[in-house]
Design an enzyme around this catalytic site. Structure first.
Site, PDB file in Angstrom:
ATOM      1  N   HIS A  75      33.704  10.653  12.419  1.00 38.26           N
ATOM      2  CA  HIS A  75      34.637  10.762  13.450  1.00 38.26           C
ATOM      3  C   HIS A  75      34.603  10.050  14.696  1.00 38.26           C
ATOM      4  O   HIS A  75      33.643   9.730  15.244  1.00 38.26           O
ATOM      5  CB  HIS A  75      34.485  12.555  13.877  1.00 38.26           C
ATOM      6  CG  HIS A  75      34.961  13.435  12.933  1.00 38.26           C
ATOM      7  ND1 HIS A  75      35.292  14.659  13.605  1.00 38.26           N
ATOM      8  CD2 HIS A  75      35.008  13.351  11.536  1.00 38.26           C
ATOM      9  CE1 HIS A  75      35.606  15.291  12.446  1.00 38.26           C
ATOM     10  NE2 HIS A  75      35.602  14.386  11.123  1.00 38.26           N
ATOM     11  N   TYR A 203      37.970  21.313  20.827  1.00 37.18           N
ATOM     12  CA  TYR A 203      37.351  22.300  21.801  1.00 37.18           C
ATOM     13  C   TYR A 203      38.405  22.648  22.530  1.00 37.18           C
ATOM     14  O   TYR A 203      39.250  21.919  23.345  1.00 37.18           O
ATOM     15  CB  TYR A 203      36.253  21.289  22.498  1.00 37.18           C
ATOM     16  CG  TYR A 203      35.175  20.835  22.080  1.00 37.18           C
ATOM     17  CD1 TYR A 203      34.997  19.474  21.399  1.00 37.18           C
ATOM     18  CD2 TYR A 203      33.807  21.403  21.881  1.00 37.18           C
ATOM     19  CE1 TYR A 203      33.984  19.104  20.633  1.00 37.18           C
ATOM     20  CE2 TYR A 203      32.674  21.075  21.446  1.00 37.18           C
ATOM     21  CZ  TYR A 203      32.846  19.944  20.730  1.00 37.18           C
ATOM     22  OH  TYR A 203      31.685  19.572  20.201  1.00 37.18           O
ATOM     23  N   PRO A 295      25.209  25.078  22.508  1.00 38.49           N
ATOM     24  CA  PRO A 295      25.593  24.243  21.260  1.00 38.49           C
ATOM     25  C   PRO A 295      27.072  23.471  21.749  1.00 38.49           C
ATOM     26  O   PRO A 295      27.481  22.621  20.958  1.00 38.49           O
ATOM     27  CB  PRO A 295      25.865  25.243  20.105  1.00 38.49           C
ATOM     28  CG  PRO A 295      26.107  26.696  20.715  1.00 38.49           C
ATOM     29  CD  PRO A 295      25.210  26.561  22.058  1.00 38.49           C
ATOM     30  N   LYS A 299      24.193  19.119  21.164  1.00 37.33           N
ATOM     31  CA  LYS A 299      23.002  18.295  21.444  1.00 37.33           C
ATOM     32  C   LYS A 299      21.867  18.951  20.812  1.00 37.33           C
ATOM     33  O   LYS A 299      20.878  18.119  20.504  1.00 37.33           O
ATOM     34  CB  LYS A 299      22.782  18.468  22.834  1.00 37.33           C
ATOM     35  CG  LYS A 299      23.817  17.606  23.510  1.00 37.33           C
ATOM     36  CD  LYS A 299      23.987  16.142  23.235  1.00 37.33           C
ATOM     37  CE  LYS A 299      25.170  15.538  23.573  1.00 37.33           C
ATOM     38  NZ  LYS A 299      25.617  14.611  22.575  1.00 37.33           N
ATOM     39  N   TYR A 387      28.829  12.264  24.916  1.00 38.70           N
ATOM     40  CA  TYR A 387      29.072  13.104  23.352  1.00 38.70           C
ATOM     41  C   TYR A 387      28.438  12.412  22.352  1.00 38.70           C
ATOM     42  O   TYR A 387      27.790  12.867  21.365  1.00 38.70           O
ATOM     43  CB  TYR A 387      30.514  13.117  23.030  1.00 38.70           C
ATOM     44  CG  TYR A 387      30.765  14.149  22.195  1.00 38.70           C
ATOM     45  CD1 TYR A 387      31.025  13.713  20.730  1.00 38.70           C
ATOM     46  CD2 TYR A 387      30.837  15.731  22.248  1.00 38.70           C
ATOM     47  CE1 TYR A 387      31.324  14.797  19.833  1.00 38.70           C
ATOM     48  CE2 TYR A 387      30.960  16.509  21.261  1.00 38.70           C
ATOM     49  CZ  TYR A 387      31.391  16.029  20.243  1.00 38.70           C
ATOM     50  OH  TYR A 387      31.834  17.017  19.130  1.00 38.70           O
TER      51      TYR A 387
HETATM   52  P1  FAS Z   1      14.193  25.045  14.340  1.00 35.53           P
HETATM   53  O1  FAS Z   1      14.295  26.381  14.935  1.00 35.53           O
HETATM   54  O2  FAS Z   1      15.396  24.719  13.459  1.00 35.53           O
HETATM   55  O3  FAS Z   1      12.964  25.168  13.337  1.00 35.53           O
HETATM   56  C1  FAS Z   1      11.803  25.764  13.697  1.00 35.53           C
HETATM   57  C2  FAS Z   1      10.974  25.911  12.517  1.00 35.53           C
HETATM   58  O4  FAS Z   1       9.627  26.522  12.681  1.00 35.53           O
HETATM   59  C3  FAS Z   1      11.687  27.006  11.499  1.00 35.53           C
HETATM   60  O5  FAS Z   1      11.928  26.892  10.246  1.00 35.53           O
HETATM   61  C4  FAS Z   1      10.822  28.242  11.707  1.00 35.53           C
HETATM   62  O6  FAS Z   1      10.906  29.227  10.629  1.00 35.53           O
HETATM   63  C5  FAS Z   1       9.363  27.826  12.128  1.00 35.53           C
HETATM   64  N1  FAS Z   1       8.576  28.519  12.856  1.00 35.53           N
HETATM   65  C6  FAS Z   1       8.951  29.244  14.020  1.00 35.53           C
HETATM   66  N2  FAS Z   1       7.677  30.069  14.373  1.00 35.53           N
HETATM   67  C7  FAS Z   1       6.732  29.671  13.636  1.00 35.53           C
HETATM   68  C8  FAS Z   1       5.301  29.931  13.558  1.00 35.53           C
HETATM   69  N3  FAS Z   1       4.788  30.769  14.596  1.00 35.53           N
HETATM   70  N4  FAS Z   1       4.538  29.286  12.835  1.00 35.53           N
HETATM   71  C9  FAS Z   1       5.041  28.468  11.439  1.00 35.53           C
HETATM   72  N5  FAS Z   1       6.512  28.128  11.551  1.00 35.53           N
HETATM   73  C10 FAS Z   1       7.198  28.755  12.632  1.00 35.53           C
HETATM   74  N6  FAS Z   1      22.774  22.919  17.510  1.00 35.53           N
HETATM   75  C11 FAS Z   1      23.909  22.144  17.626  1.00 35.53           C
HETATM   76  O7  FAS Z   1      23.522  21.030  18.028  1.00 35.53           O
HETATM   77  N7  FAS Z   1      24.932  22.709  17.067  1.00 35.53           N
HETATM   78  C12 FAS Z   1      25.082  23.854  16.810  1.00 35.53           C
HETATM   79  O8  FAS Z   1      26.272  24.192  16.383  1.00 35.53           O
HETATM   80  C13 FAS Z   1      23.957  24.673  16.498  1.00 35.53           C
HETATM   81  N8  FAS Z   1      24.189  26.140  16.236  1.00 35.53           N
HETATM   82  C14 FAS Z   1      23.063  26.811  16.380  1.00 35.53           C
HETATM   83  C15 FAS Z   1      23.033  28.176  15.598  1.00 35.53           C
HETATM   84  C16 FAS Z   1      22.066  29.014  15.811  1.00 35.53           C
HETATM   85  C17 FAS Z   1      22.106  30.522  15.278  1.00 35.53           C
HETATM   86  C18 FAS Z   1      20.750  28.410  16.308  1.00 35.53           C
HETATM   87  C19 FAS Z   1      19.376  29.333  16.354  1.00 35.53           C
HETATM   88  C20 FAS Z   1      20.677  27.144  16.775  1.00 35.53           C
HETATM   89  C21 FAS Z   1      21.864  26.429  16.720  1.00 35.53           C
HETATM   90  N9  FAS Z   1      21.868  24.915  17.099  1.00 35.53           N
HETATM   91  C22 FAS Z   1      22.776  24.142  16.984  1.00 35.53           C
HETATM   92  C23 FAS Z   1      20.341  24.381  17.678  1.00 35.53           C
HETATM   93  C24 FAS Z   1      19.755  24.002  16.316  1.00 35.53           C
HETATM   94  O9  FAS Z   1      20.364  23.347  15.378  1.00 35.53           O
HETATM   95  C25 FAS Z   1      18.552  23.471  16.803  1.00 35.53           C
HETATM   96  O10 FAS Z   1      18.659  22.623  17.937  1.00 35.53           O
HETATM   97  C26 FAS Z   1      17.689  22.740  15.622  1.00 35.53           C
HETATM   98  O11 FAS Z   1      17.525  24.008  14.643  1.00 35.53           O
HETATM   99  C27 FAS Z   1      16.356  22.370  16.244  1.00 35.53           C
HETATM  100  O12 FAS Z   1      15.517  22.120  15.014  1.00 35.53           O
HETATM  101  P2  FAS Z   1      13.970  22.282  15.169  1.00 35.53           P
HETATM  102  O13 FAS Z   1      13.335  21.684  16.462  1.00 35.53           O
HETATM  103  O14 FAS Z   1      13.351  21.831  14.033  1.00 35.53           O
HETATM  104  O15 FAS Z   1      13.813  24.061  15.261  1.00 35.53           O
HETATM  105  C1  PHB Z   2      29.463  22.812  14.524  1.00 34.48           C
HETATM  106  O1  PHB Z   2      30.020  22.328  13.678  1.00 34.48           O
HETATM  107  O2  PHB Z   2      28.613  23.806  13.929  1.00 34.48           O
HETATM  108  C2  PHB Z   2      29.410  22.303  15.940  1.00 34.48           C
HETATM  109  C3  PHB Z   2      29.988  21.121  16.122  1.00 34.48           C
HETATM  110  C4  PHB Z   2      30.158  20.790  17.597  1.00 34.48           C
HETATM  111  C5  PHB Z   2      29.611  21.600  18.580  1.00 34.48           C
HETATM  112  C6  PHB Z   2      28.868  22.762  17.992  1.00 34.48           C
HETATM  113  C7  PHB Z   2      28.819  23.134  16.819  1.00 34.48           C
HETATM  114  O3  PHB Z   2      29.634  21.256  19.812  1.00 34.48           O
END
Ligand code: FAS
Ligand code: PHB
Length: 392
Positions: A75, A203, A295, A299, A387
Site C-alpha cells: 500500500h 481511518y 492499535p 504500531k 506511519y
Molecule cells: P504476543 O502477546 O503476541 O505473544 C506473547 C506470547 O507469550 C503468547 O503466545 C502468549 O501465549 C505467551 N505467554 C504469555 N505469558 C506466558 C508465560 N507466562 N509463559 C509462557 N508463555 C507466555 N497490533 C497492531 O499493530 N495492530 C492491530 O490491529 C492489533 N490488534 C490487536 C488485537 C488484540 C486482541 C491484541 C491482544 C493485540 C493487538 N495488537 C495489534 C498488538 C499485537 O499485535 C502485539 O503488538 C503483538 O502480538 C506483540 O507480539 P509479542 O510481543 O510477541 O506478544
Molecule cells: C488491521 O488490519 O488489523 C489494522 C490495520 C491498521 C491499524 C490497526 C489494525 O491501525
C-alpha cells in the site's frame, strides 16, 4: 526434574519470540522458546495487519518473507475520512516508503514453518514459567508440563511473553517504572470473507465515533468500530455492526461494503503501558512484554519487531565475543523508538476518536487539526513518517 541448557531462553512464541529465535539461529546462537499455550492456540490468534518496511526487512533477514512478498498487499497510501469526506496521504510520495498489508496470523504461520524446517526447539503448554538468578551470570528458567518439572540453564532470558507474561513479573519492583494509560474506548473488530470496501485503508472520524476499514487480502476484510470500553460483543449484533460501520465510513465506502457473517469478532481496550528499563541483569524484554500501544497507529507488532532486531544483534554480538555494549544500551535504544511510537499512537487515537462527553472546545481543536492534516504537506509528511515507522 528434567534439566537442560541453552544460550538464550525465550519466553513466549508470539511474533517477538519466534522472530528472535530465527534471527539468533542465523547468528549462530542457540535458543529454546517456552510457550504457555498450544501451537494451535497461538496460530489461531487474529491481531495486527499492517507492516512497516523495517518489519518486512527483518522478516527477509530471518528468511521468512517469501509468502509475504507473494501474498502481501503493498500500500502506497492511506485514507482518512472526516465525517464521510475522504482524503489520501501518499506515503510513497512523502517518504519514499510504503506499508505492506499481511496479517500477523500469517507471520506466525511463516515463523512456525521456519522453526519446523530448522528444528528450532519450542516447548508448548509450558505452565508456571519462572525466571531465576537473573542478576547473576547463570540464570535459569523453570516450568511444569503435564505434571513434570523442568529446568533450563542459560546465559540470557528474552521476555517475549506479552502484556500478561511471567517476564514482567520477574522485574523487581524497586528497579522498574511502569507508565500506564487507559482510554475510555475500545475497538470492536470483525474479520469477514468479503472484499475490501476500498483499495487502501480508511481511518474514519465521525460524530458517531471512529471506524477503520482494513483488509487481509482482496477477498478478506478487517473492520473496526470505536465502542465503549464497557461494551460486550452481545451489545453489537452483526446487523448493528455493519449498519454503524456504513454510517461512520460515509456514503462512498458504504456503497462498497458487502456485509456477511463474521469469521471472528473481538473487543480490544485502548490502553498503553511502557516499562522502563526493558532489561534487568540477564533478562531483556521485547514486544508487548515491554510496551503496549492502542492499535490506531498499527504500531504494536512493528514495535515488537524493532525491539527484536536490536536484541538479536546485541545477543549475537555478546555470544560471538563482540562485547556487551550493545546489550548494555539495548533498553535505552529500544525505548527511544518505543516512546515515539506510543506518542504517535495516542495522538492519532485522539485525532480520530470521539471521547465520551468531549468538551466542545476540544472538538473544535480536533476538527482544526484534521483540516490541517488534510491541507498541509508538512503535517502529512510527519504523519507519513510516523506511519511507515521512520522514528530515527
Ligand atoms: P504476543 O502477546 O503476541 O505473544 C506473547 C506470547 O507469550 C503468547 O503466545 C502468549 O501465549 C505467551 N505467554 C504469555 N505469558 C506466558 C508465560 N507466562 N509463559 C509462557 N508463555 C507466555 N497490533 C497492531 O499493530 N495492530 C492491530 O490491529 C492489533 N490488534 C490487536 C488485537 C488484540 C486482541 C491484541 C491482544 C493485540 C493487538 N495488537 C495489534 C498488538 C499485537 O499485535 C502485539 O503488538 C503483538 O502480538 C506483540 O507480539 P509479542 O510481543 O510477541 O506478544
Ligand atoms: C488491521 O488490519 O488489523 C489494522 C490495520 C491498521 C491499524 C490497526 C489494525 O491501525
Amino acid at each position: 526434574m528434567h534439566s537442560d541448557r541453552t544460550q538464550v531462553a525465550i519466553i513466549g512464541a508470539g511474533p517477538a519470540g519466534l522472530l528472535l529465535q530465527q534471527l539468533l539461529r542465523l547468528g549462530g546462537v542457540e535458543s529454546v522458546v517456552l510457550e504457555r499455550q498450544t501451537r494451535a492456540h497461538v496460530e489461531a490468534r487474529i491481531r495486527a495487519g499492517v507492516l512497516e518496511p523495517g518489519t518486512v526487512a527483518l522478516l527477509e533477514k530471518a528468511g521468512v518473507a517469501g509468502r509475504l512478498h507473494r501474498e502481501g498487499l503493498v500500500h502506497e497510501g492511506v485514507e482518512l475520512a472526516v465525517d464521510g469526506r475522504r482524503f489520501r496521504i501518499d506515503l510513497r510520495e512523502l517518504t519514499g516508503d510504503c506499508v505492506t498489508v499481511y496479517g500477523q496470523t500469517e507471520i506466525t504461520h511463516d515463523l512456525f514453518a521456519a522453526a519446523d524446517a530448522h528444528l528450532s526447539p519450542i516447548v508448548y503448554e509450558a505452565e508456571h514459567v519462572l525466571l531465576h538468578d537473573l542478576d547473576g551470570e547463570r540464570p535459569y528458567v523453570t516450568w511444569e508440563k503435564h505434571g513434570v518439572d523442568h529446568r533450563i540453564d542459560c546465559d540470557h532470558v528474552a521476555g517475549c511473553d506479552g502484556q500478561h507474561g511471567a517476564s514482567r513479573a520477574a522485574l523487581p519492583t524497586g528497579v522498574t517504572h511502569l507508565f500506564e494509560r487507559h482510554g475510555s474506548a475500545a475497538w470492536l473488530g470483525v474479520l469477514a470473507d468479503v472484499p475490501p470496501c476500498a483499495p487502501e485503508l480508511i481511518y474514519a472520524e465521525s460524530p458517531r465515533g471512529f471506524a477503520l476499514a482494513s483488509m487481509r487480502s482482496s477477498t478478506r476484510s478487517r473492520y473496526y468500530l470505536q465502542v465503549d470500553a464497557h461494551d460486550a460483543l452481545e451489545d453489537w449484533p452483526e446487523a448493528r455492526f455493519w449498519e454503524e460501520l456504513a454510517r461512520r465510513l460515509g456514503p462512498d465506502a458504504a456503497a462498497h461494503l458487502t456485509p456477511d457473517y463474521a469469521l471472528e469478532r473481538s473487543i480490544v481496550p485502548l490502553r498503553s503501558h511502557v516499562i522502563e528499563p526493558m532489561q534487568w541483569g540477564r533478562l531483556f524484554l521485547a514486544g508487548d512484554a515491554a510496551h503496549v500501544v492502542p492499535p490506531t497507529g498499527a504500531k504494536g507488532l512493528n514495535l515488537a519487531a524493532a525491539d527484536v532486531g536490536l536484541l538479536a544483534d546485541a545477543l549475537i554480538a555478546w555470544h560471538k565475543g563482540g562485547g556487551a555494549s550493545l546489550l548494555a544500551t539495548y533498553s535505552g535504544r529500544a525505548l527511544a523508538r518505543a516512546w515515539k511510537a506510543v506518542r504517535f499512537s495516542w495522538w492519532f487515537t485522539g485525532l480520530t476518536h470521539r471521547a465520551a462527553g468531549a468538551d466542545p472546545f476540544d472538538l473544535q481543536l480536533q476538527r482544526a487539526e484534521l483540516d490541517q492534516l488534510r491541507t498541509s504537506r508538512a503535517a502529512q509528511t510527519l504523519f507519513a513518517e510516523n506511519y511507515v515507522g521512520r522514528f530515527a
